[in-house]
Design an enzyme around this catalytic site. Structure first.
Site, PDB file in Angstrom:
ATOM      1  N   ASP A   1       9.599  -4.048  -2.941  1.00 27.01           N
ATOM      2  CA  ASP A   1       8.364  -3.338  -2.678  1.00 27.01           C
ATOM      3  C   ASP A   1       7.220  -4.284  -3.058  1.00 27.01           C
ATOM      4  OD1 ASP A   1       7.488   0.175  -3.089  1.00 27.01           O
ATOM      5  OD2 ASP A   1       6.405  -1.478  -2.163  1.00 27.01           O
TER       6      ASP A   1
HETATM    7  C1  GLC Z   1       3.617   0.085  -1.171  1.00 26.94           C
HETATM    8  C2  GLC Z   1       4.659   1.174  -1.185  1.00 26.94           C
HETATM    9  C3  GLC Z   1       5.714   1.029  -0.125  1.00 26.94           C
HETATM   10  C4  GLC Z   1       5.117   0.336   1.080  1.00 26.94           C
HETATM   11  C5  GLC Z   1       4.778  -1.077   0.655  1.00 26.94           C
HETATM   12  C6  GLC Z   1       4.135  -1.871   1.798  1.00 26.94           C
HETATM   13  O1  GLC Z   1       3.224  -0.230  -2.469  1.00 26.94           O
HETATM   14  O2  GLC Z   1       5.317   1.471  -2.405  1.00 26.94           O
HETATM   15  O3  GLC Z   1       6.196   2.338   0.186  1.00 26.94           O
HETATM   16  O4  GLC Z   1       6.044   0.319   2.136  1.00 26.94           O
HETATM   17  O5  GLC Z   1       3.933  -1.117  -0.473  1.00 26.94           O
HETATM   18  O6  GLC Z   1       2.873  -1.345   2.067  1.00 26.94           O
END
Ligand code: GLC
Length: 733
Positions: free
Chosen positions: A291
């Site tokens: 993430d």
């Molecule tokens: C965010 C979220 C995740 C998302 C990623 C890309 O912090 O936790 O769900 O897909 O970053 O934006």
């Protein structure tokens, strides 16, 4: 997607060498097996090129209110595997792709991804609401629209579906999953994967799905986002993992590791979850992306001493691609030199990324088709579908004295912060959905009721600040009104990522509006827009009708109005429990039994039952259920049993009913939740007619339970098959 990787990689290598074609261009030959192409390409790559493939950067401006990044990111580098691509421009995507292919030695194409969570430009209801349709087919169609609009904007990847089973609605991301039940998350996760990925990843409008957040993110303590999670082994296998396993079995191409610490080992570096369970036991052969900065965050979580350590622990744990921080690219040469890492981890990660890129057809077809916007977005049929999904997702929670539909109401008074608000109908994570495309509730009512009713809209109500001015105007306007429609709810950023709230209640300014409307003595219809269940204990008694609108997306106003007018008969049913009050959390339908009889041990100061339970939802029709009949009341463990129930629409209005088949396993060597939903079915039933619903019970699937190692057990004994208040007994020998 399940393959035995070791055999495949060996076979590919053998093929690659045996056909004498050590040709460095074999990977460019689309007639070759994917594994042979992967090995051919991998064998030619330098360390820097390999690490580039494990590097995911950002291009464009992240406008998502919940984790907005300062400024525009234009970090073009030929040494990257892909970008989170925020722009809508297919041309720009093609330009970046062209530069990458032409400026790099091996011409490996990029993968461009984005959070297409519930639509790209045509915005559908939030996933929590989509589950309330109890129509996986409809959700698959919506996901197909999202995939096509994404594809025509340069994307080949979405960070969706989220299948985190969530039971604490203080956690704002409850809006992004499919509610409190594992089976529901599995069914709708699979439906969404199918919509995105189609039959093949390289189909014309397919994009790669990304299951998230692996795993247990929703167990954040107190609903506080990003916090540590304590998850028992049984809860992990019984609740958290089944939706992920179902979606892996359905072919999900990628998975995102989550922020949370799981029992002392952060998910992004959790070898048990990723290497042992996901990759080894389930045979997942796609790739795992971290993430946003979840690699670097291992330092905050006191699991890594520095960024190099965080990177090494993440890739050894099984996270193949590093989102945003560039740690793998920057530190792994040093880690290799210091013997903190071995090349096999890097090769395996690169292998997985290349495999998905080959399967997406990126090497043969790296560019987006460029079409004009009217052919790309917001097609009439897409908007019709968006309205249909939104209307089916809405849940009628109360309808005293048939206040709804508003037939014959000549003067409708509309008040509330959501009455003419476009942005907050889109919901959180609304991708490139635009306010100007939204049909607001006011616009929807005017269009729906036309000249048959006068819509008197009192503007000025606010979400949080004092509404006394509006209230005094409401009191006088009510005199000439037949009904008061209050459009209340949450702002987008109150839910979604980082959208943690200490209470589910609406601000007092909104509750004051309900009280004022109630005191006029006119019928009060409450429309609630929210990304989570709300605390309604104080305002429920003051409303005659309550419609949970959720965050319905682009066509929200039309969908709401079609229900208020009676053109559509509401059929949504809750995918998550509405607690009586925030203090009642955690409360969900499939909890384990109380040690004491009755309500002993429950809160003394509030009711024991929730405001509305999982599966609740009213209709303009009424339905009568027969008893359940079983094809046999005694069966062996290998015999299937057919359960049947007949539902009659005993009203004068054609309707739609969803029934939930629950299993109760009252005694087991691992105690079971009081009810477990194993099947649901939705059907239209015309006025006065009946419909027979059946459920074929497979004991090994439906009567078994799992232990803390993931092993399944099926025990003899008594079971109950439950639908609503109907129960049938089954004895398994
Ligand atoms: C965010 C979220 C995740 C998302 C990623 C890309 O912090 O936790 O769900 O897909 O970053 O934006």
């Amino acid at each position: 997607m399940k393959k035995n990787l070791t055999i495949l990689a060996a076979a590919a290598t053998a093929l690659f060498t045996s056909c004498g074609s050590n040709s460095p261009d074999l990977y460019k030959d689309s007639s070759q097996p994917t594994e042979a192409r992967v090995e051919s390409l991998l064998s030619q790559m330098t360390l820097e090129e390999k690490l580039g493939q494990l590097n995911l950067l950002v291009l464009g401006r992240n406008n998502n209110i919940n984790n907005i990044e300062s400024g525009e990111k234009n970090a073009f580098s030929p040494l990257t595997g892909g970008y989170i691509y925020f722009s809508e421009s297919a041309e720009m995507a093609n330009e970046v792709q062209k530069r990458t292919i032409e400026e790099s030695r091996l011409g490996i194409p990029l993968i461009l991804g984005m959070d297409v969570i519930h639509g790209y430009k045509t915005i559908f209801p939030i996933p929590l609401a989509q589950a309330c349709t109890w129509s996986p087919e409809m959700v698959t169609e919506a996901s197909k629209v999202a995939a096509k609009e994404s594809r025509l904007s340069g994307l080949r990847w979405t960070y969706s579906p989220m299948v985190d089973v969530a039971r604490d609605a203080r956690w704002g991301r409850v809006s992004e999953g499919y509610g409190e039940d594992p089976h529901t998350n599995a069914v709708f996760g699979v439906a969404t994967v199918k919509g995105y990925q189609g039959e093949n990843l390289n189909d014309e409008y397919s994009i790669a799905a990304c299951l998230k957040h692996y795993a247990g993110y929703a167990y954040s303590q107190g609903g506080r986002d990003y916090r540590a999670t304590e998850i028992s082994p049984v809860a992990l296998w019984e609740t958290v993992l089944p939706p992920f396993h179902a979606c892996v079995e359905a072919g999900a191409a990628t998975i995102m590791s989550s922020f949370n610490d799981v029992n002392g080992i952060p998910a992004t570096a959790n070898e048990y979850l990723i290497q042992d369970v996901l990759k080894e036991r389930w045979g997942f052969d796609g790739f795992v992306v971290s993430d946003w900065s979840s690699v670097r965050q291992l330092i905050n979580q006191r699991y890594a001493v520095d960024t190099l350590d965080a990177g090494v622990k993440s890739i050894i744990g099984g996270t193949d691609m590093d989102m945003y921080d560039g740690i793998y690219l920057k530190y792994f040469e040093e880690a290799l030199a210091d013997n903190k890492l071995t090349m096999n981890y890097i090769d395996e990660a690169v292998r997985r990324v290349l495999r998905i890129k080959f399967e997406l057809g990126l090497f043969e077809n790296p560019y987006a088709e460029v079409v004009e916007d009217s052919l790309r977005y917001l097609l009439p049929e897409s908007l019709e579908l968006a309205e249909e999904v939104a209307a089916n997702s809405m849940v009628l929670l109360k309808n005293e004295a048939n206040t709804l539909p508003l037939t014959g109401k000549k003067n409708i008074l509309l008040v509330g912060a959501m009455a003419n608000n476009a942005e907050n109908l889109l919901g959180n994570w609304h991708c490139n959905g635009a306010e100007e495309d939204v049909v607001t509730i006011l616009e929807g009512l005017k269009s729906e009721f036309g000249n048959s009713s006068k819509i008197n809209y009192l503007e000025g109500a606010d979400f949080e600040s004092n509404n006394s001015g509006v209230i005094s105007r409401l009191r006088s306007a009510a005199n000439s009104s037949d009904v008061i429609v209050l459009a209340l709810g949450e702002m987008n950023h109150w839910s979604g990522e980082n959208g943690t709230r200490s209470t589910l209640s609406l601000p007092s300014a909104q509750e004051a509006l309900v009280e004022a409307a109630h005191k006029t003595g006119k019928p009060v219809v409450l429309l609630l827009t929210s990304g989570r269940p709300l605390e309604l204990c104080r305002i429920e008694p003051m409303a005659d009708a309550i419609l949970q609108v959720w965050q319905p997306g682009t066509m929200g106003g039309s969908a709401v109005s079609s229900i208020l007018s009676g053109r559509r008969n509401p059929s949504g049913k809750l995918s998550i429990t509405f607690p009586y009050s925030t203090g009642q959390i955690p409360i969900y339908y499939n909890q384990r039994a109380n040690a004491r009889n009755g309500n002993q041990g429950d809160y003394q100061d509030i009711p024991v039952t929730p405001m509305y339970t999982f599966g609740y939802g009213l209709s303009y029709s009424t339905f009568e259920y027969s008893d359940i009949t079983l094809s046999k009341n005694e069966a062996s463990k290998t015999e299937k049993i057919t359960a049947t129930i007949t539902v009659k629409n005993n009203s004068t209005t054609d309707g739609v009913e969803t029934i939930f088949w629950m299993i109760d396993d009252p005694v087991a060597t691992i105690t079971q939740p009081s009810l477990k939903m194993k099947h649901f079915e939705k059907a239209a039933i015309k006025a006065g007619e009946s419909k027979e619903f059946t459920f074929e019970i497979d004991p090994s699937r439906d009567l078994s339970f799992v232990d803390g190692t993931g092993e399944t057990h099926l025990e003899s004994g008594e079971f109950r098959i439950v639908v609503g208040d109907k129960i049938a007994k089954l004895s398994l020998k």
